[in-house]
Design an enzyme around this catalytic site. Structure first.
Site, PDB file in Angstrom:
ATOM      1  N   SER A   1     -54.216  73.669  26.255  1.00  0.00           N
ATOM      2  CA  SER A   1     -55.226  74.406  25.544  1.00  0.00           C
ATOM      3  C   SER A   1     -54.743  75.361  24.844  1.00  0.00           C
ATOM      4  O   SER A   1     -54.061  76.377  25.629  1.00  0.00           O
ATOM      5  CB  SER A   1     -56.462  74.584  26.149  1.00  0.00           C
ATOM      6  OG  SER A   1     -56.257  75.453  27.307  1.00  0.00           O
ATOM      7  N   ASP A   2     -54.864  75.814  23.471  1.00  0.00           N
ATOM      8  CA  ASP A   2     -54.673  77.263  23.059  1.00  0.00           C
ATOM      9  C   ASP A   2     -55.709  77.494  21.987  1.00  0.00           C
ATOM     10  O   ASP A   2     -56.597  76.820  21.634  1.00  0.00           O
ATOM     11  CB  ASP A   2     -53.349  77.083  22.601  1.00  0.00           C
ATOM     12  CG  ASP A   2     -52.908  76.108  21.385  1.00  0.00           C
ATOM     13  OD1 ASP A   2     -53.621  76.086  20.557  1.00  0.00           O
ATOM     14  OD2 ASP A   2     -51.904  75.469  21.449  1.00  0.00           O
ATOM     15  N   LYS A  57     -51.071  82.255  26.228  1.00  0.00           N
ATOM     16  CA  LYS A  57     -51.570  81.622  25.192  1.00  0.00           C
ATOM     17  C   LYS A  57     -52.589  82.962  24.644  1.00  0.00           C
ATOM     18  O   LYS A  57     -53.360  83.232  25.484  1.00  0.00           O
ATOM     19  CB  LYS A  57     -52.251  80.339  25.050  1.00  0.00           C
ATOM     20  CG  LYS A  57     -51.389  79.127  25.400  1.00  0.00           C
ATOM     21  CD  LYS A  57     -50.610  78.943  24.002  1.00  0.00           C
ATOM     22  CE  LYS A  57     -49.738  77.822  24.384  1.00  0.00           C
ATOM     23  NZ  LYS A  57     -48.734  77.233  23.058  1.00  0.00           N
ATOM     24  N   ASP A 115     -48.171  83.671  22.534  1.00  0.00           N
ATOM     25  CA  ASP A 115     -48.381  82.584  21.621  1.00  0.00           C
ATOM     26  C   ASP A 115     -49.760  82.555  21.053  1.00  0.00           C
ATOM     27  O   ASP A 115     -50.741  82.155  21.547  1.00  0.00           O
ATOM     28  CB  ASP A 115     -47.941  81.389  22.287  1.00  0.00           C
ATOM     29  CG  ASP A 115     -48.007  80.153  21.236  1.00  0.00           C
ATOM     30  OD1 ASP A 115     -48.194  80.477  20.002  1.00  0.00           O
ATOM     31  OD2 ASP A 115     -47.342  79.208  21.625  1.00  0.00           O
ATOM     32  N   ASN A 135     -50.562  80.619  18.042  1.00  0.00           N
ATOM     33  CA  ASN A 135     -50.917  79.100  17.740  1.00  0.00           C
ATOM     34  C   ASN A 135     -51.606  79.323  16.197  1.00  0.00           C
ATOM     35  O   ASN A 135     -52.521  78.443  15.968  1.00  0.00           O
ATOM     36  CB  ASN A 135     -51.522  78.482  18.755  1.00  0.00           C
ATOM     37  CG  ASN A 135     -50.673  77.967  19.641  1.00  0.00           C
ATOM     38  OD1 ASN A 135     -50.775  78.748  20.772  1.00  0.00           O
ATOM     39  ND2 ASN A 135     -50.045  77.026  19.681  1.00  0.00           N
ATOM     40  N   GLU A 146     -45.552  84.565  19.172  1.00  0.00           N
ATOM     41  CA  GLU A 146     -45.172  83.131  18.737  1.00  0.00           C
ATOM     42  C   GLU A 146     -46.371  82.974  17.676  1.00  0.00           C
ATOM     43  O   GLU A 146     -47.434  82.952  18.180  1.00  0.00           O
ATOM     44  CB  GLU A 146     -44.816  82.206  19.639  1.00  0.00           C
ATOM     45  CG  GLU A 146     -44.700  80.981  19.529  1.00  0.00           C
ATOM     46  CD  GLU A 146     -44.136  80.143  20.716  1.00  0.00           C
ATOM     47  OE1 GLU A 146     -43.780  80.711  21.775  1.00  0.00           O
ATOM     48  OE2 GLU A 146     -44.518  78.929  20.469  1.00  0.00           O
ATOM     49  N   GLU A 179     -42.242  75.933  15.650  1.00  0.00           N
ATOM     50  CA  GLU A 179     -42.676  74.590  16.066  1.00  0.00           C
ATOM     51  C   GLU A 179     -43.369  73.636  14.995  1.00  0.00           C
ATOM     52  O   GLU A 179     -43.373  72.311  14.805  1.00  0.00           O
ATOM     53  CB  GLU A 179     -43.551  74.629  17.270  1.00  0.00           C
ATOM     54  CG  GLU A 179     -44.725  75.192  17.023  1.00  0.00           C
ATOM     55  CD  GLU A 179     -45.887  75.057  18.381  1.00  0.00           C
ATOM     56  OE1 GLU A 179     -45.481  76.097  19.072  1.00  0.00           O
ATOM     57  OE2 GLU A 179     -46.570  74.389  18.585  1.00  0.00           O
ATOM     58  N   ASP A 215     -37.958  72.481  16.767  1.00  0.00           N
ATOM     59  CA  ASP A 215     -38.815  71.415  17.277  1.00  0.00           C
ATOM     60  C   ASP A 215     -37.838  70.079  17.090  1.00  0.00           C
ATOM     61  O   ASP A 215     -37.384  69.883  16.114  1.00  0.00           O
ATOM     62  CB  ASP A 215     -40.007  71.454  16.749  1.00  0.00           C
ATOM     63  CG  ASP A 215     -40.910  70.393  17.695  1.00  0.00           C
ATOM     64  OD1 ASP A 215     -41.825  70.849  18.239  1.00  0.00           O
ATOM     65  OD2 ASP A 215     -40.780  69.120  17.083  1.00  0.00           O
ATOM     66  N   HIS A 219     -39.006  75.062  20.862  1.00  0.00           N
ATOM     67  CA  HIS A 219     -40.194  74.821  21.418  1.00  0.00           C
ATOM     68  C   HIS A 219     -40.285  73.393  22.159  1.00  0.00           C
ATOM     69  O   HIS A 219     -39.403  72.491  21.669  1.00  0.00           O
ATOM     70  CB  HIS A 219     -41.037  74.262  20.059  1.00  0.00           C
ATOM     71  CG  HIS A 219     -42.489  73.890  20.277  1.00  0.00           C
ATOM     72  ND1 HIS A 219     -42.671  72.595  20.084  1.00  0.00           N
ATOM     73  CD2 HIS A 219     -43.387  74.208  20.979  1.00  0.00           C
ATOM     74  CE1 HIS A 219     -43.989  72.264  20.225  1.00  0.00           C
ATOM     75  NE2 HIS A 219     -44.549  73.353  21.153  1.00  0.00           N
ATOM     76  N   ALA A 220     -40.968  73.201  23.119  1.00  0.00           N
ATOM     77  CA  ALA A 220     -40.934  72.216  23.894  1.00  0.00           C
ATOM     78  C   ALA A 220     -42.324  72.061  24.764  1.00  0.00           C
ATOM     79  O   ALA A 220     -43.304  72.529  24.173  1.00  0.00           O
ATOM     80  CB  ALA A 220     -39.945  72.071  25.087  1.00  0.00           C
ATOM     81  N   GLU A 228     -38.108  76.219  26.080  1.00  0.00           N
ATOM     82  CA  GLU A 228     -39.605  76.170  26.683  1.00  0.00           C
ATOM     83  C   GLU A 228     -39.382  74.979  27.765  1.00  0.00           C
ATOM     84  O   GLU A 228     -38.968  73.933  27.697  1.00  0.00           O
ATOM     85  CB  GLU A 228     -40.578  76.093  25.626  1.00  0.00           C
ATOM     86  CG  GLU A 228     -41.890  76.027  26.438  1.00  0.00           C
ATOM     87  CD  GLU A 228     -43.206  76.009  25.124  1.00  0.00           C
ATOM     88  OE1 GLU A 228     -42.829  75.847  23.969  1.00  0.00           O
ATOM     89  OE2 GLU A 228     -43.958  76.341  25.122  1.00  0.00           O
TER      90      GLU A 228
END
Lengths: 446, 446
Positions: free
Chosen positions: A32-33, A227, A255, A257, A281, A308, A331, A358-359, A389
């Site tokens: 969740s972000d 996040k 991050d 997002n 990020e 990503e 990615d 990114h992973a 990651e």
């Protein structure tokens, strides 16, 4: 389609099979972000088969709804692939990639972006997996053993040459030739550095965040990620307790997002700055090259990272040209697979920007480790400020799962790209008819 | 879902229907250019129906293969749309657009790009069509009659406010309030200026090019366009005979459809410069903002134009911020429909760049004329250096076709967005089962 002159048919790609595989991760708030509150990590899975029994596996990662659209896009590429002679494809994987991304009708759906481009990535990756299996090498090693000229021939320079010419790419690779063997041996001994996002999802309680952050450090990680972007006060609080939990020497990346506008990103990061965030990020729209450049000016010395959702090499080129990023996060399946990622690694090397892939998701750890290890052995020749990651979920569904020890990825040794799902997992999580979905109340699917 | 308090159900969107409609245009080489040698102009068609018998029509344009993927993407949006109260949607079309483009799972497929974004565009346009029908107004007039505040409320400023704030947008619209009525009347009398691409497709012979160019001028056009980018010598020759055919006073734009790298574009355009090209359109990758800026420097005083593949307002924002374009060519269905195009028109007005919409294809002339006419009446308040593309094919399939007289679009007077296909055309050209396709030898489909 062709003959080997002995009366036997030449080996061709005989089938492109797909599957819509979804894992119900939203039930646990893993993943969740600020922009993805309830993801069901999913794979638009592809299996290439040859007339001689060869096989290659690839996938495009999505977060649930729409995975069927991604599968449809992969199936739209089948007529461009099925029937091709395998030797011809493996002999010019650059041409294969251009074939998939340059079809005069399908390219309208992108061009070079969105589901049609990710579909090309899934198929290109499956072909690299097949190539690795055939060569008996993990793809990171297969790539590292190619000559500089072979690597440069993979790249389509049409839209890149104002930033990177074929000769410059050749120079980068020739310079990295020295020490390739020693770096490969070191990689096989010590693995490649990782960081972990496991503690930092927005859905977690403070206790869970602190416990997982401490565990990460105890497990050997020197770099974790939180996040942010949903709530200012909560972010400041979480950043503070995370910093207190891990101490001053562990890097904490944050991050957002894509949650913010340009000025909003700068203002928000000023509030987090006292707790020494290592990078921010995805502060804003992944398309906003100039916005990232402005944010980088505004938040320095905090680094800016993105990638990503950066949909192709032309966008990465501009992020580098504009001085918009400190960290490039490629990615495995957003772009057209291993082949386009070779171009992206070369661009990053030209501009001296570290690549930190990114992973997470489904199979991204498994695939990007090959790209980072190839980068170390044969392109940038460095692991300085480079980390891959790592997120600790869904690996149990893979035949050759990514493996971490003391905060480092252990180099894969099995042939291929590590993208093969266990057949039992494909069957169990096939959407909507696999038993893990067919037994679920449809109203409970978010 | 809700009740009107009288025991009757409130009107809701009750159905989202789709159709895969393709026209076999590749047979005539209409529409052939450097990147699209054999297009079959297609529509991923959408019909919204309400529980009270209301209806709205929209479409996403593609060039053939992959139109099924585009249809699948539209169908993926249906659960977000069906069941919504119509009054609520029409009362906040900005929120409706954010709902379609911001779904936490589907946005991964873009975000804000490719088939999932074009799908949002098709659905958003269908909703505007429904709105226009309900209001009894063509959409250009419906938009022009909204207040500045209502228009600004349509725009999502999150990623735009570093270039355009809500207050600035309001100022632009308030300034344009004066004279709205006079401009509307003038538009109804005289129409809106057009240019024609009909003479310039790459597949045409010299004779056909010259004949069509002369006919265009005789028909009242002051501006034509040639496709270039496949062959240098041929381009120089075609530009020369076109210039000789039309004389010095007719504008000749050229369109490379992304065929070139940055330096290649500059070099190629130097060869065409003696024949006074008015603009160079899509010289390189549509994603390359910085590349367009470099090309603009290199080819001046020839203008740089792009937009038909510019996938969202964030990309247009950067093209404007970077000084990369002289002409902004918005498209009706590449972005998220009328709503996002309102933002794009406001951005263009802020930077003082004329909008000359991309058209042709299937239904693009029909839809973009509404946007250009709204721009004239209520945003830029000018037709100076503004023209809408016109291509003379496939209009016969529309219920309210775009109509040209003396090189100008006649303002639509029927309610809606003019996107409705004739039911007989949908049936005849439905792919692959409509009679125009079912009777075609599959091997003849390119």
């Amino acid at each position: 389609m062709t003959s080997d002159g002995l009366g036997l048919d030449t080996e061709v790609i005989s089938a492109l099979e797909t599957a819509d595989v979804r894992f119900p991760t939203s039930a646990q708030l893993d993943g969740s972000d600020a922009m993805n509150p309830e993801p069901d990590y999913s794979a638009a899975y592809v299996v290439l088969r040859t007339s001689s029994g060869g096989v290659g596996y690839g996938l495009a990662f999505t977060v649930g709804r729409g995975n069927d659209v991604q599968v449809a896009a992969i199936e739209a590429l089948a007529p461009l692939v099925v029937g091709l002679p395998v030797a011809e494809v493996l002999g010019d994987l650059g041409a294969f990639s251009r074939r998939l991304t340059g079809d005069s009708q399908l390219r309208w759906l992108g061009p070079h972006k969105g589901v049609i481009h990710m579909a090309a990535g899934a198929v290109v990756n499956a072909m690299w997996d097949l190539y690795g299996r055939r060569a008996g090498k993990p793809v990171w090693q297969l790539l590292s053993d190619l000559t500089p000229r072979q690597l440069v021939d993979l790249v389509d320079f049409r839209y890149l040459s104002d930033a990177l010419t074929a000769d410059e790419a050749l120079d980068i690779l020739e310079r990295a030739r020295e020490g390739r063997g020693a770096r490969r041996d070191e990689l096989l001994r010590n693995g490649y550095p990782a960081y972990t996002t496991t503690p930092g999802w927005l859905g977690y309680s403070d206790d869970k965040l602190v416990t997982l952050a401490r565990e990460a450090v105890a497990d050997g990680f020197h770099h974790i990620k939180l996040k942010v972007g949903a709530d200012r006060d909560a972010d400041v609080w979480r950043m503070r307790i995370a910093r207190e939990a891990v101490g001053p020497d562990v890097r904490i990346a944050v991050d957002a997002n894509q949650a913010w506008g340009v000025q909003e990103a700068i203002d928000w990061m000023r509030l987090l700055a006292p707790y020494d965030p290592y990078w921010i990020e995805e502060p804003t729209s992944p398309d906003d090259v100039l916005g990232h450049a402005a944010i980088r000016q505004g938040v320095a010395p905090v680094r800016v990272a993105t990638g990503e959702h950066t949909h192709n090499a032309v966008m990465f080129k501009q992020l580098l040209q504009a001085g918009a990023i400190d960290i490039l996060q490629l990615d495995a399946t957003r772009v057209a697979g291993v082949t386009e990622n070779v171009a992206i690694l070369l661009l990053a090397a030209k501009f001296g920007i570290p690549v930190c892939p990114h992973a997470g998701g489904v199979g991204l750890c498994e695939m990007v480790q090959h790209l980072a290890m190839f980068d170390y052995v044969a392109v940038s020749a460095s692991t300085q400020d480079r980390v891959v990651e790592y997120v600790d979920h869904l690996h149990e569904h893979f035949v050759d799962p990514a493996t971490i020890a003391r905060g480092r990825y252990i180099a894969p040794r099995l042939p291929g790209l590590s993208a093969q799902l266990k057949p039992a997992s494909v069957e169990a999580y096939r959407f909507p008819d696999g038993p893990r979905w067919a037994d679920t109340d449809p109203a409970a699917i978010p």
